[in-house]
Scaffold this active site. Sequence first.
Site, mmCIF file in Angstrom:
data_model
loop_
_atom_site.group_PDB
_atom_site.id
_atom_site.type_symbol
_atom_site.label_atom_id
_atom_site.label_comp_id
_atom_site.label_asym_id
_atom_site.label_seq_id
_atom_site.Cartn_x
_atom_site.Cartn_y
_atom_site.Cartn_z
ATOM 1 N N ARG A 180 41.670 56.318 65.330
ATOM 2 C CA ARG A 180 41.745 55.120 66.162
ATOM 3 C C ARG A 180 41.944 53.887 65.283
ATOM 4 O O ARG A 180 42.733 52.998 65.616
ATOM 5 C CB ARG A 180 40.479 54.980 67.016
ATOM 6 C CG ARG A 180 40.334 56.068 68.064
ATOM 7 C CD ARG A 180 39.105 55.858 68.927
ATOM 8 N NE ARG A 180 39.231 54.703 69.780
ATOM 9 C CZ ARG A 180 38.240 54.142 70.457
ATOM 10 N NH1 ARG A 180 37.013 54.647 70.342
ATOM 11 N NH2 ARG A 180 38.439 53.082 71.221
ATOM 12 N N CYS A 235 33.326 48.044 66.818
ATOM 13 C CA CYS A 235 33.839 49.365 67.190
ATOM 14 C C CYS A 235 34.808 49.160 68.342
ATOM 15 O O CYS A 235 35.586 48.218 68.334
ATOM 16 C CB CYS A 235 32.688 50.306 67.539
ATOM 17 S SG CYS A 235 31.594 49.678 68.852
#
Length: 275
Positions: A180, A235
Amino acid sequence: MGYIMEKEELLPLLDSSDIRICDCRFRLGSPDAGFNEYQKDHISGAVYFDLEKDLSGQVQEHGGRHPLPDLETFKNKLESNGITNDTVLVAYDGGEGSFASRFVWLLSYLGHQKVHVLNGGYRAWKDAGYPIDSNQTNYIQTQYQIDLNQTVFASFQKVKDYTMNRVDDVVLMDSRESKRYEGIEEPIDKKAGHIPGAVNKVWSNVLENGYYKKKEDLQANFSSIGMDKEIIVYCGSGVTASPNYIALKEAGYKDVKIYIGSFSDWISYDENPIE
């Protein structure tokens, strides 16, 4: 004592009126699962805090997928569960580490001095044969005073300023899985990649079988980052950044913040660049 409490330390404290155990079990994509598990059984005396109903606010155009809760509403939740500023708080989840750590960071932001994550989570407690039940305890209403600790909070503007200036004494840390971070895949958010200038330290690397690793292992994990740096952790939505926050503090880093909106907030502004 730091942020981490072992189950053996909690066991003799169960009957203390000065402690409140907070069940933070949750399952992303199945929002009722955590409370259903709590109703089935939990650590004796525990109260339940829901990631999306209690530890997060309403999703809006900006702020990310798990924005800060309304602090007055959250204050009322603490008070209704008999929590004061002097209560020792111990949070646990199923052993994932991220949901209980979100609670710990949030209470640290509110200025709470005595808040801990139960190492190993509920799974470790139950496997040890320690006391559990299905009772929902009612506590006497209390008063709680919020005293915001801005030293653990990084605003969107602070992160924006970092991407424009790239000062050497600040480190921006992306806690997501490497695929990611690199933009190879993005299963949740509408854009892929990371905030410019961020380094990647995957949150799950600070845990082993639901337990935080030893201090020396945490220090080794972050050894490429100077102890004197200001570290801003993010995050996808401010949840899995929390284990990295706790791990950094346990490793001895003094200046650690979370960008609570995280990547999902960053990309809500079309003009923001992505690497």
